[in-house]
Design a protein around this motif. Structure first.
Motif, PDB file in Angstrom:
ATOM      1  N   ASN A   1     -10.343 -27.364 -30.015  1.00  0.00           N
ATOM      2  CA  ASN A   1     -11.719 -27.334 -29.499  1.00  0.00           C
ATOM      3  C   ASN A   1     -12.196 -28.309 -28.421  1.00  0.00           C
ATOM      4  O   ASN A   1     -12.511 -29.427 -28.737  1.00  0.00           O
ATOM      5  CB  ASN A   1     -12.671 -27.510 -30.982  1.00  0.00           C
ATOM      6  CG  ASN A   1     -14.100 -27.066 -30.533  1.00  0.00           C
ATOM      7  OD1 ASN A   1     -14.611 -27.201 -29.278  1.00  0.00           O
ATOM      8  ND2 ASN A   1     -14.889 -26.940 -31.413  1.00  0.00           N
ATOM      9  N   ASP A   2     -11.562 -28.093 -27.337  1.00  0.00           N
ATOM     10  CA  ASP A   2     -11.867 -29.247 -26.249  1.00  0.00           C
ATOM     11  C   ASP A   2     -13.099 -29.755 -26.111  1.00  0.00           C
ATOM     12  O   ASP A   2     -13.421 -30.676 -25.747  1.00  0.00           O
ATOM     13  CB  ASP A   2     -11.107 -28.707 -25.118  1.00  0.00           C
ATOM     14  CG  ASP A   2      -9.643 -28.354 -25.043  1.00  0.00           C
ATOM     15  OD1 ASP A   2      -8.981 -28.950 -25.795  1.00  0.00           O
ATOM     16  OD2 ASP A   2      -9.237 -27.680 -24.197  1.00  0.00           O
ATOM     17  N   PRO A   3     -14.116 -28.809 -25.944  1.00  0.00           N
ATOM     18  CA  PRO A   3     -15.813 -29.435 -25.843  1.00  0.00           C
ATOM     19  C   PRO A   3     -15.911 -30.095 -26.957  1.00  0.00           C
ATOM     20  O   PRO A   3     -16.500 -31.220 -26.459  1.00  0.00           O
ATOM     21  CB  PRO A   3     -16.233 -27.947 -25.880  1.00  0.00           C
ATOM     22  CG  PRO A   3     -15.549 -26.948 -25.279  1.00  0.00           C
ATOM     23  CD  PRO A   3     -14.091 -27.171 -25.991  1.00  0.00           C
ATOM     24  N   LEU A   4     -15.404 -30.147 -28.184  1.00  0.00           N
ATOM     25  CA  LEU A   4     -15.923 -30.901 -29.243  1.00  0.00           C
ATOM     26  C   LEU A   4     -15.251 -32.172 -29.009  1.00  0.00           C
ATOM     27  O   LEU A   4     -15.734 -33.167 -29.221  1.00  0.00           O
ATOM     28  CB  LEU A   4     -15.604 -30.310 -30.625  1.00  0.00           C
ATOM     29  CG  LEU A   4     -15.930 -31.182 -31.765  1.00  0.00           C
ATOM     30  CD1 LEU A   4     -17.230 -31.817 -32.067  1.00  0.00           C
ATOM     31  CD2 LEU A   4     -15.200 -30.580 -33.041  1.00  0.00           C
ATOM     32  N   VAL A   5     -13.692 -32.056 -28.709  1.00  0.00           N
ATOM     33  CA  VAL A   5     -13.102 -33.533 -28.443  1.00  0.00           C
ATOM     34  C   VAL A   5     -13.799 -34.102 -27.641  1.00  0.00           C
ATOM     35  O   VAL A   5     -13.791 -35.559 -27.649  1.00  0.00           O
ATOM     36  CB  VAL A   5     -11.583 -33.107 -28.334  1.00  0.00           C
ATOM     37  CG1 VAL A   5     -10.917 -34.340 -28.045  1.00  0.00           C
ATOM     38  CG2 VAL A   5     -11.029 -32.355 -29.544  1.00  0.00           C
ATOM     39  N   ASP A   6     -13.931 -33.554 -26.386  1.00  0.00           N
ATOM     40  CA  ASP A   6     -14.716 -34.332 -25.127  1.00  0.00           C
ATOM     41  C   ASP A   6     -15.922 -34.829 -25.591  1.00  0.00           C
ATOM     42  O   ASP A   6     -16.067 -35.926 -25.088  1.00  0.00           O
ATOM     43  CB  ASP A   6     -15.077 -33.329 -24.142  1.00  0.00           C
ATOM     44  CG  ASP A   6     -13.617 -32.987 -23.384  1.00  0.00           C
ATOM     45  OD1 ASP A   6     -12.588 -33.519 -23.317  1.00  0.00           O
ATOM     46  OD2 ASP A   6     -13.881 -31.978 -22.742  1.00  0.00           O
ATOM     47  N   ALA A   7     -16.866 -34.190 -26.500  1.00  0.00           N
ATOM     48  CA  ALA A   7     -17.842 -34.684 -26.756  1.00  0.00           C
ATOM     49  C   ALA A   7     -17.842 -35.946 -27.900  1.00  0.00           C
ATOM     50  O   ALA A   7     -18.591 -37.162 -27.554  1.00  0.00           O
ATOM     51  CB  ALA A   7     -18.877 -33.732 -27.484  1.00  0.00           C
TER      52      ALA A   7
END
Length: 282
Positions: free
Chosen positions: A69-75
């Protein structure tokens, strides 16, 4: 650096999300600590929000847990970079911690959805109205506490306006009629609400008594939209203080409540007409 004694609500939420990533991978703290090359107690402290975590450590943890889950990791990596204290910290010790957590939640959201049945939404309240809202509590608050809470709410309001935070407020018609401070204060408040409704980042919609069925929750709600859906949060206002929800099932339920409320609410122009009519009749 020693562990934090009292991590903020946002720091605790950050740790909870790290724990969710670990658990979704089927790893225990011991297994994750070995994968990261750290002591198991450090995993516990990370997940309780008691120690800071670097963005690099967040990404290493996500990789070890095979989180895609790249968007979650980035956030979460962005959250890990936060180091400065918010303006609300200057009030710590003079008002309940729940107020500070609400301000922190609002500051880091990208949008706010509000549903109120009993009073005008906090971001729209004028000073005299706010004083009357806090002044009606039983048992009565000491004057210095009323003043501190009022000043804090005013600063929250100003902070949201300075950021031009997108806000959609759904107001049950009863809140337009409840006379905190009497007719004159309510009239001033409704006139200010009309001005707010013209702001490009503020949407005011009234749910009228004539709606087919009561659409929303009984309690006053704030849905704080996060940078990704997994980081959304719901604040439920109660007589004993705010209650915050972030479980997936809870978020889905409250999204459905707001969707139903939106369908029942008047349009923006019709809402302004009703507010104007109510103010004129005072």
């Amino acid at each position: 650096m020693p562990p934090r004694r009292n991590p903020t609500r946002r720091q605790r939420r950050f740790g909870v999300e790290l724990r969710k990533i670990r658990e979704s991978a089927g790893l225990n703290a011991q297994q994750l600590s070995r994968a990261l090359g750290i002591d198991p107690t450090q995993v516990s402290q990370m997940e309780s929000g008691k120690v800071g975590v670097s963005p690099e450590r967040v990404r290493s943890l996500a990789a070890a847990c095979k989180c895609l889950n790249d968007p979650l990791v980035d956030a979460l990596a962005d959250m890990a970079q936060e180091r400065s204290k918010g303006w609300w910290e200057e009030y710590r010790g003079s008002i309940p911690d729940g107020f500070l957590e609400n301000a922190e939640l609002e500051k880091h959201s990208i949008e706010l959805l509000i549903w109120v049945t009993t009073h005008i939404p906090g971001p729209c309240q004028i000073l005299r109205y706010t004083l009357e809202v806090f002044g009606r509590l039983i048992p009565a608050l000491p004057r210095h506490e009323i003043d501190a809470r009022t000043a804090f709410r005013a600063q929250r309001r100003n902070d949201l306006r300075r950021d031009r935070k997108p806000i959609t407020a759904f107001i049950y018609e009863s809140a337009l009629l409840t006379r905190f401070g009497g007719d004159r204060v309510l009239k001033e408040q409704l006139e200010a609400l009309l001005e707010d409704s013209e702001l490009p980042w503020m949407t005011i919609r009234v749910v009228p008594f004539a709606t087919e069925t009561f659409p929303g929750a009984v309690e006053n709600l704030t849905y704080a939209v996060g940078p990704v859906p997994a980081l959304d949060t719901v604040e439920l206002e109660s007589s004993r203080g705010s209650i915050l929800f972030d479980a997936v099932s809870e978020l889905e339920a409250y999204r459905a409540i707001f969707n139903r409320t939106e369908r029942a609410a008047l349009g923006e122009k019709e809402s302004r007409d009703l507010i104007h009519k109510t103010a004129r009749e005072l």
